[in-house]
Scaffold this motif. Structure first.
Motif, PDB file in Angstrom:
ATOM      1  N   VAL A 218      76.997  70.162 -26.347  1.00 20.81           N
ATOM      2  CA  VAL A 218      76.611  68.763 -26.202  1.00 20.81           C
ATOM      3  C   VAL A 218      76.092  68.509 -24.788  1.00 20.81           C
ATOM      4  N   ALA A 219      76.791  69.033 -23.782  1.00 21.76           N
ATOM      5  CA  ALA A 219      76.373  68.847 -22.391  1.00 21.76           C
ATOM      6  C   ALA A 219      74.996  69.471 -22.153  1.00 21.76           C
ATOM      7  N   TYR A 220      74.774  70.641 -22.729  1.00 18.12           N
ATOM      8  CA  TYR A 220      73.475  71.296 -22.568  1.00 18.12           C
ATOM      9  C   TYR A 220      72.353  70.413 -23.120  1.00 18.12           C
ATOM     10  N   LYS A 221      72.584  69.800 -24.282  1.00 22.28           N
ATOM     11  CA  LYS A 221      71.558  68.946 -24.892  1.00 22.28           C
ATOM     12  C   LYS A 221      71.314  67.695 -24.052  1.00 22.28           C
ATOM     13  N   HIS A 222      72.371  67.131 -23.482  1.00 21.77           N
ATOM     14  CA  HIS A 222      72.181  65.969 -22.604  1.00 21.77           C
ATOM     15  C   HIS A 222      71.232  66.311 -21.443  1.00 21.77           C
ATOM     16  N   GLY A 223      71.356  67.507 -20.920  1.00 20.86           N
ATOM     17  CA  GLY A 223      70.554  67.860 -19.762  1.00 20.86           C
ATOM     18  C   GLY A 223      69.202  68.450 -20.079  1.00 20.86           C
ATOM     19  N   ASN A 224      69.023  69.019 -21.286  1.00 21.14           N
ATOM     20  CA  ASN A 224      67.816  69.790 -21.560  1.00 21.14           C
ATOM     21  C   ASN A 224      67.002  69.348 -22.769  1.00 21.14           C
ATOM     22  N   MET A 225      67.572  68.542 -23.636  1.00 23.80           N
ATOM     23  CA  MET A 225      66.849  68.098 -24.827  1.00 23.80           C
ATOM     24  C   MET A 225      66.405  66.647 -24.663  1.00 23.80           C
ATOM     25  N   PRO A 226      65.184  66.311 -25.082  1.00 27.95           N
ATOM     26  CA  PRO A 226      64.731  64.922 -24.978  1.00 27.95           C
ATOM     27  C   PRO A 226      65.625  63.995 -25.794  1.00 27.95           C
ATOM     28  N   MET A 227      65.768  62.763 -25.334  1.00 23.01           N
ATOM     29  CA  MET A 227      66.550  61.779 -26.078  1.00 23.01           C
ATOM     30  C   MET A 227      65.862  61.504 -27.424  1.00 23.01           C
ATOM     31  N   PRO A 228      66.570  61.666 -28.548  1.00 20.46           N
ATOM     32  CA  PRO A 228      65.958  61.357 -29.850  1.00 20.46           C
ATOM     33  C   PRO A 228      65.500  59.899 -29.895  1.00 20.46           C
ATOM     34  N   PHE A 229      64.453  59.646 -30.633  1.00 20.63           N
ATOM     35  CA  PHE A 229      63.898  58.302 -30.730  1.00 20.63           C
ATOM     36  C   PHE A 229      64.608  57.522 -31.834  1.00 20.63           C
ATOM     37  N   VAL A 230      65.129  56.349 -31.498  1.00 19.95           N
ATOM     38  CA  VAL A 230      65.822  55.541 -32.516  1.00 19.95           C
ATOM     39  C   VAL A 230      64.837  55.014 -33.559  1.00 19.95           C
ATOM     40  N   ARG A 231      63.553  54.895 -33.187  1.00 20.13           N
ATOM     41  CA  ARG A 231      62.559  54.432 -34.162  1.00 20.13           C
ATOM     42  C   ARG A 231      62.272  55.493 -35.225  1.00 20.13           C
ATOM     43  N   ASP A 232      62.626  56.758 -34.954  1.00 20.08           N
ATOM     44  CA  ASP A 232      62.555  57.777 -35.995  1.00 20.08           C
ATOM     45  C   ASP A 232      63.665  57.573 -37.013  1.00 20.08           C
ATOM     46  N   PHE A 233      64.762  56.978 -36.567  1.00 16.42           N
ATOM     47  CA  PHE A 233      65.877  56.664 -37.453  1.00 16.42           C
ATOM     48  C   PHE A 233      65.599  55.382 -38.222  1.00 16.42           C
ATOM     49  N   ASP A 234      65.067  54.372 -37.542  1.00 18.12           N
ATOM     50  CA  ASP A 234      64.758  53.076 -38.153  1.00 18.12           C
ATOM     51  C   ASP A 234      63.455  52.570 -37.536  1.00 18.12           C
ATOM     52  N   SER A 235      62.376  52.654 -38.302  1.00 22.05           N
ATOM     53  CA  SER A 235      61.057  52.301 -37.781  1.00 22.05           C
ATOM     54  C   SER A 235      60.917  50.816 -37.485  1.00 22.05           C
ATOM     55  N   GLN A 236      61.864  49.982 -37.965  1.00 24.02           N
ATOM     56  CA  GLN A 236      61.797  48.546 -37.725  1.00 24.02           C
ATOM     57  C   GLN A 236      62.316  48.156 -36.342  1.00 24.02           C
ATOM     58  N   ILE A 237      62.988  49.084 -35.658  1.00 23.35           N
ATOM     59  CA  ILE A 237      63.502  48.775 -34.316  1.00 23.35           C
ATOM     60  C   ILE A 237      62.316  48.522 -33.383  1.00 23.35           C
ATOM     61  N   PRO A 238      62.291  47.399 -32.684  1.00 30.29           N
ATOM     62  CA  PRO A 238      61.169  47.114 -31.776  1.00 30.29           C
ATOM     63  C   PRO A 238      61.044  48.179 -30.687  1.00 30.29           C
ATOM     64  N   GLN A 239      59.810  48.523 -30.345  1.00 30.20           N
ATOM     65  CA  GLN A 239      59.588  49.533 -29.316  1.00 30.20           C
ATOM     66  C   GLN A 239      60.228  49.169 -27.978  1.00 30.20           C
ATOM     67  N   PRO A 240      60.161  47.893 -27.531  1.00 30.23           N
ATOM     68  CA  PRO A 240      60.809  47.557 -26.253  1.00 30.23           C
ATOM     69  C   PRO A 240      62.321  47.817 -26.257  1.00 30.23           C
ATOM     70  N   LEU A 241      62.972  47.663 -27.425  1.00 34.62           N
ATOM     71  CA  LEU A 241      64.415  47.927 -27.496  1.00 34.62           C
ATOM     72  C   LEU A 241      64.674  49.424 -27.378  1.00 34.62           C
ATOM     73  N   GLU A 242      63.838  50.232 -28.019  1.00 32.55           N
ATOM     74  CA  GLU A 242      63.958  51.680 -27.858  1.00 32.55           C
ATOM     75  C   GLU A 242      63.702  52.081 -26.409  1.00 32.55           C
ATOM     76  N   ASN A 243      62.767  51.388 -25.760  1.00 32.47           N
ATOM     77  CA  ASN A 243      62.443  51.716 -24.369  1.00 32.47           C
ATOM     78  C   ASN A 243      63.626  51.500 -23.428  1.00 32.47           C
TER      79      ASN A 243
END
Length: 602
Positions: A218-243
C-alpha cells in the motif's frame, strides 16, 4: 470495567462504547455536571508502559489547547487504580467509516458539507501549531445532526518539533499516509491534507484508493502509483470536485494545498456550474510518480501494526518464497514469512520446480525428535511457555482481568450479552474458554452479562427526546421516535411513552416508543382582506386561531378587514396571534387610528 463503577467519585460508567490498541472506551455519566461523557481508560495490560502513558498525556495536552465546534473537547484527565484516563465530550452518533458504509452513495453536497467541517477543525489545529498525523474516517465522528467532530490527537505533534518525527518512527494509518512519511520525512500540514484527500476519495467511492496484501504494498502505491480518478468510478462526479482530491494527494507536497483554508476555499465552489468546464488538475512536478525510495534496506523501523514493516530487500514475493525453500524452510514457515497461504506457497514452488518440505515430513520429524528426547524437551518448553486459561465465570470484570493477567494472558475487548443466571457486570465466560491450553501472551476475550432483570420505567414526559432516548439506551432498551403536533408541549419534548411510568420491562426484548412534540399545529391562512369582521371571527373560531384587532379609518366600509398580518397563504402556528386591521369608515371624527385586541378561542 464494570457498569456502575464510579471514577474519582464523579464519573459513573454506563456501558462500553468500544476499544482499540491503546484504550477501552466507555459511556459515562458526569454526576457533578449531570451530563453524558466519553471515558477513555488505558488498557490494563499496557498501563505501566511509558509510551502508552505519554500518548495519553499528549492527547490531553493537544486537544485541550484547541477550541473548535468540530473538535472533540477534553474535559478532564486523571488516574484511577493506577490507570490513566481521559474524560471527553460524548458524541452521540458514529464514525465516518460507518457513516460512509451505511449511507453510500452520499449526495455530493453532503460530502462537501462534511469535508468543510473537517477542514474547519484541521485548520484550527494547524493554526494552533498542531499536526494531527492520524486523520482517518475512524477518528472522525458524526452525530445525529450530521455535525462533525474530530478526535484522537494521541499521536499529534507540534510543528517544528522533532520528538515524534524522527526517521526511525513512522506512525499513522497506512491507507491515509502521505508518501513522504514512510521515507523518514517529518509530518507537516500538507501530510494532514494528503490524508484528507484520501478521505474525500473514500466518501465518493466507498473505498480507499490503494489496496495491497501488506502495508508495504500500500505504501509503495501511495508513493509510486497515480491517484485513481474518482470520475472513473462515477462519471457524474464534477471535475472540480475530483480536482480537489488530485491536488490534495499530489505526490510532491509542494504541489498540494498550502493550508486547510485554501483547500476549503477550493472545495466550496467545486459544485458550481461556473466551474463545469474545468480541466483535470495536473501537478506541476514533472516526475510525479517516483518519489518513494525503493531501497528498502534504508526503510525506517515501525512498531505500529497499521504501518510499514521491512520486506526482504525489495524482492518479489515469489523470489522470497523460492529463496526460503532453498534454505530448507517448510511451507508453513514460508507462508508465515511472506504473508501468503500454504496453498499459494506450494503452487509457486511446484511451478518453479523447487523441492519443499511437506507438512507431513515436518510432523514426522518432530515426532521422531520428541521420541528421541523421551518427550522431555517438549514438556519443559510447554511448561514454560504454555498455560491453561483459568475459569473466570461469575467473577467481576476487574477480578477476571486480574486473574487472566496473573496467568500470563492479555485481555482483549469485552463483549456484552444478556443473562438470567449471571449478575449484571459479571463475566459469563471467556473466549477461548477455561481449560484451553494456550501460549502466554495470547489475547482472551471476556463475555460479560448485561443482566436479565426487568427495569422499572421512569416518567419521561417533558424530557427532551435526546435525553430520554440516551437514558433508555443506557438501560439497554431499543428506542423509537414518533412525532405528533402539540399546542401545549414544546417542540422536541416527550408527550407520552409506550410503556407507562412505574411499569417494569425487560430491556433485551422491549422497544420503547416515545411520542415527541413537533410543535404547535399549523394552518394555512386564507385571504381575509375584504371580509367582514364577523366572518373573520367565525373562521378564527372554527380553526382555533387567536385574533387581535386594530381599528383604522379608511375609504372601505366600516367593519371590513383591510389588512392582515401575517399575509394570506402563510403557514400559521396556532400558538400565535393573527392581527386584523378593521375599517372604521371615512369619518372625520375617527381620522386617527385606534386599536383593540380580541381573542378567539375554541
Amino acid at each position: 470495567m464494570e457498569q456502575g463503577t464510579m471514577i474519582d467519585h464523579r464519573y459513573q460508567v454506563v456501558r462500553p462504547l468500544g476499544g482499540g490498541g491503546m484504550a477501552n472506551v466507555y459511556l459515562a455519566f458526569d454526576t457533578y455536571l449531570k451530563r453524558d461523557v466519553t471515558l477513555k481508560m488505558i488498557r490494563l495490560d499496557i498501563k505501566d508502559q511509558p509510551d502508552a502513558v505519554e500518548r495519553f498525556q499528549r492527547e490531553a495536552k493537544a486537544a485541550t489547547t484547541l477550541v473548535n465546534d468540530h473538535i472533540v473537547q477534553i474535559y478532564d484527565a486523571g488516574e484511577f487504580d493506577g490507570s490513566s484516563y481521559l474524560v471527553m465530550e460524548y458524541v452521540d452518533g458514529m464514525d465516518l467509516k460507518d457513516f460512509i458504509q451505511q449511507h453510500f452513495p452520499i449526495p455530493y453536497q453532503q460530502v462537501v458539507d462534511i469535508m468543510e467541517q473537517i477542514l474547519d477543525a484541521v485548520g484550527a489545529a494547524h493554526r494552533a501549531g498542531i499536526i494531527h498525523r492520524d486523520l482517518k474516517p475512524q477518528n472522525i465522528l458524526i452525530d445525529r445532526n450530521n455535525q462533525v467532530k474530530i478526535t484522537d490527537f494521541g499521536i499529534a505533534t507540534v510543528k517544528r518539533s522533532q520528538s515524534m518525527t524522527q526517521v526511525h518512527t513512522v506512525i499513522g494509518s497506512i491507507h491515509y499516509l502521505a508518501p513522504e512519511l514512510p521515507i523518514g520525512k517529518g509530518a507537516s500540514v500538507r501530510s494532514d491534507l494528503y490524508a484528507l484527500g484520501v478521505i474525500l476519495y473514500e466518501m465518493l467511492t466507498n473505498q480507499v484508493p490503494y489496496q495491497g496484501d501488506t502495508p508495504d504494498q500500500v505504501a509503495y502505491k501511495h508513493g509510486n502509483m497515480p491517484m485513481p480518478f474518482v470520475r472513473d468510478f462515477d462519471s457524474q462526479i464534477p471535475q472540480p470536485l475530483e480536482n480537489v482530491i488530485l491536488r490534495a494527494t499530489a505526490k510532491n507536497p509542494e504541489d498540494r494545498y498550502f493550508s486547510a483554508e485554501s483547500m476549503a476555499d477550493d472545495l466550496k465552489t467545486s459544485l458550481s456550474k461556473r466551474r463545469s468546464q474545468e480541466a483535470r488538475y495536473v501537478p506541476e512536478t514533472s516526475d510525479e510518480t517516483r518519489l518513494v525510495d525503493t531501497d528498502w534496506s534504508e526503510r525506517p523501523y515501525v512498531d505500529d501494526p497499521e504501518v510499514l514493516t521491512d520486506p526482504e530487500e525489495g524482492k518479489s514475493v515469489q523470489d522470497q518464497i523460492i529463496d526460503y525453500a532453498k534454505q530448507g524452510k517448510s511451507v508453513k514457515e514460508i507462508a508465515q514469512l511472506v504473508d501468503r497461504t500454504p496453498k499459494y506457497v506450494r503452487s509457486v514452488l511446484s511451478k518453479n520446480g523447487v523441492k519443499f518440505k511437506s507438512a507431513k515430513k515436518v510432523v514426522v520429524g518432530l515426532i521422531l525428535l520428541v521420541l528421541a528426547a523421551a518427550g522431555i524437551g517438549g514438556y519443559v518448553y510447554a511448561q514454560g511457555n504454555y498455560v491453561t486459561v483459568p475459569n473466570v465465570a461469575n467473577l467481576s470484570q476487574s477480578q477476571a482481568e486480574e486473574k487472566l493477567s496473573d496467568a500470563g494472558f492479555s485481555v482483549g475487548n469485552e463483549t456484552y450479552t444478556t443473562s438470567k443466571s449471571v449478575s449484571k457486570g459479571n463475566v459469563i465466560k471467556s473466549k477461548p474458554g477455561s481449560g484451553a491450553y494456550l501460549k502466554k501472551g495470547t489475547s482472551v476475550q471476556l463475555v460479560i452479562s448485561s443482566g436479565g432483570d426487568k427495569v422499572t420505567l421512569s416518567d419521561y414526559t417533558g424530557w427532551t427526546y435526546g435525553d430520554a432516548a440516551s437514558q433508555l439506551n443506557n438501560l439497554g432498551f431499543t428506542v423509537k421516535k414518533k412525532t405528533q403536533a402539540s399546542n401545549d408541549v414544546p417542540s422536541g419534548e416527550v408527550i407520552s411513552q409506550s410503556v407507562t411510568a412505574g411499569n417494569a420491562a425487560d430491556p433485551s426484548s422491549t422497544t420503547i416508543v416515545l411520542t415527541v412534540s413537533s410543535g404547535p399545529n399549523k394552518v394555512t391562512l386564507p385571504n381575509l382582506v375584504g371580509k367582514s369582521q364577523s366572518d373573520a371571527i367565525n373562521w378564527a373560531n372554527s380553526n382555533h386561531v387567536q385574533l387581535n384587532f386594530v381599528n383604522q379609518s379608511s375609504n372601505q366600509p366600516s367593519g371590513q378587514v383591510i389588512s392582515q398580518d401575517p399575509a394570506a397563504d402563510s403557514q400559521f402556528s396556532l400558538d400565535k396571534t393573527l392581527t386584523l386591521t378593521i375599517s372604521m369608515g371615512n369619518s372625520d371624527s375617527n381620522s386617527s387610528s385606534s386599536s383593540s385586541s380580541a381573542s378567539s378561542k375554541s
